[in-house]
Enzyme design. Sequence first.
Site, PDB file in Angstrom:
ATOM      1  N   GLY A  11     -10.517  -3.826 -21.730  1.00  0.00           N
ATOM      2  CA  GLY A  11     -10.055  -3.317 -23.021  1.00  0.00           C
ATOM      3  C   GLY A  11     -10.373  -4.293 -24.128  1.00  0.00           C
ATOM      4  N   ALA A  14      -8.081  -4.771 -30.319  1.00  0.00           N
ATOM      5  CA  ALA A  14      -7.607  -5.917 -31.086  1.00  0.00           C
ATOM      6  C   ALA A  14      -6.871  -6.926 -30.199  1.00  0.00           C
ATOM      7  CB  ALA A  14      -6.697  -5.444 -32.223  1.00  0.00           C
ATOM      8  N   VAL A  15      -5.937  -6.452 -29.381  1.00  0.00           N
ATOM      9  CA  VAL A  15      -5.160  -7.367 -28.543  1.00  0.00           C
ATOM     10  C   VAL A  15      -6.045  -7.993 -27.472  1.00  0.00           C
ATOM     11  CG1 VAL A  15      -3.285  -7.519 -26.865  1.00  0.00           C
ATOM     12  CG2 VAL A  15      -2.956  -6.226 -28.975  1.00  0.00           C
ATOM     13  N   ASN A 111       1.298  -1.357 -25.151  1.00  0.00           N
ATOM     14  CA  ASN A 111       2.506  -0.751 -25.672  1.00  0.00           C
ATOM     15  C   ASN A 111       2.990   0.343 -24.730  1.00  0.00           C
ATOM     16  OD1 ASN A 111       3.111  -2.175 -28.017  1.00  0.00           O
ATOM     17  ND2 ASN A 111       1.768  -0.930 -29.294  1.00  0.00           N
ATOM     18  N   LYS A 195      11.081  -3.971 -26.188  1.00  0.00           N
ATOM     19  CA  LYS A 195       9.910  -3.651 -27.008  1.00  0.00           C
ATOM     20  C   LYS A 195       9.790  -2.150 -27.198  1.00  0.00           C
ATOM     21  CE  LYS A 195       5.930  -4.442 -29.119  1.00  0.00           C
ATOM     22  NZ  LYS A 195       4.790  -5.012 -28.382  1.00  0.00           N
ATOM     23  N   SER A 265       1.015   1.560 -35.460  1.00  0.00           N
ATOM     24  CA  SER A 265      -0.170   2.005 -34.725  1.00  0.00           C
ATOM     25  C   SER A 265      -0.192   3.521 -34.581  1.00  0.00           C
ATOM     26  CB  SER A 265      -0.215   1.345 -33.344  1.00  0.00           C
ATOM     27  OG  SER A 265       0.950   1.662 -32.601  1.00  0.00           O
ATOM     28  N   GLU A 277       0.226   7.135 -28.378  1.00  0.00           N
ATOM     29  CA  GLU A 277       0.914   6.697 -27.167  1.00  0.00           C
ATOM     30  C   GLU A 277       2.330   7.271 -27.087  1.00  0.00           C
ATOM     31  OE1 GLU A 277      -0.720   2.413 -25.914  1.00  0.00           O
ATOM     32  OE2 GLU A 277      -0.065   2.443 -28.008  1.00  0.00           O
TER      33      GLU A 277
END
Length: 311
Positions: A11, A14-15, A111, A195, A265, A277
């Site tokens: 992946g 960005a992360v 996430n 989270k 997001s 998501e």
Amino acid sequence: MTHAVDIAILGAGAVGQLICRQLTVAGMNVGFIDRNALESGQQVLSFTPLASADDHQQIQAIPYSVPILTADALDNIRLVIVCVKAYQVLDALSPLLKQLPSQCHILLLHNGMGPHLALAPLINAQANGRGLSLGTTSQGVLRQAPWLIKQTGQGLTQLGHFTGAELTEHYRNALLAAIPSSEWVDAIVPCLWQKLAVNAAINPLTALYQCPNGKLAEPDFSEMIKGILDELVMVAAHDGVSLDQSFLHDRVYQVIRLTAGNFSSMHQDIAHQRQTEIDQINGYICERAQAHGLSAPVNAELWARVKQLAV
């Protein structure tokens, strides 16, 4: 030098690119897995660091190069860090499990929740040291181009063991040394629920009302946010996870204040007509509620409304 790579990232969002940069700077041998690549090679990335209060000049992006690995070039990989979207995890990772060494460890860093439950049986079915760890990060990062990211904020990263063989001390220490403000926690699942609470409150509301995070501090949203958290705490308790509702409430509003000008997001996904998501956030709360014979009507309504909006 692809033969030296022992940590692979699945992946390149960005992360994923941020974690890659941090591991590279720390001297780790890290590369990206490209399932569609026909041959291994090198990719030039660019990273713009977080500006400090003393920086008055524009900070330039820093170029660096990392290996790109094909699916059949994973023999040396001992740790895979999965940074794809939650709804992509199983489709992206499952075909690779037979390509990875039996002692290779998997770390999910995305996430939402849910993929870990589906993945656990696949991990446990493979002996010889395969294990699964989970993580969550609140580091701020923006992808400005396919291979260009800009760090936008510092944040806490929490990692912990979930099932199967535990991550070796070598790799655990390497991750903690490379990722700023990171910690290894004995019970990672409660951290993921915490989270999830932030995401469940902020993401769908900002997507539905097309607003920045800060608008959710207005009184009009207080009852909705309370309802989201009430149901989440109830469902988590039936899953064996005890959460402090007052702490979660304060945490959600703290994030709203700290990210007041940001667009979530999910807001961005809806704006750009991308898949969200929502299934792994509010949908996960509803699915776990159903598993215990409970209902979560506030989250169910948000789940349905976002799904309809995303059609």
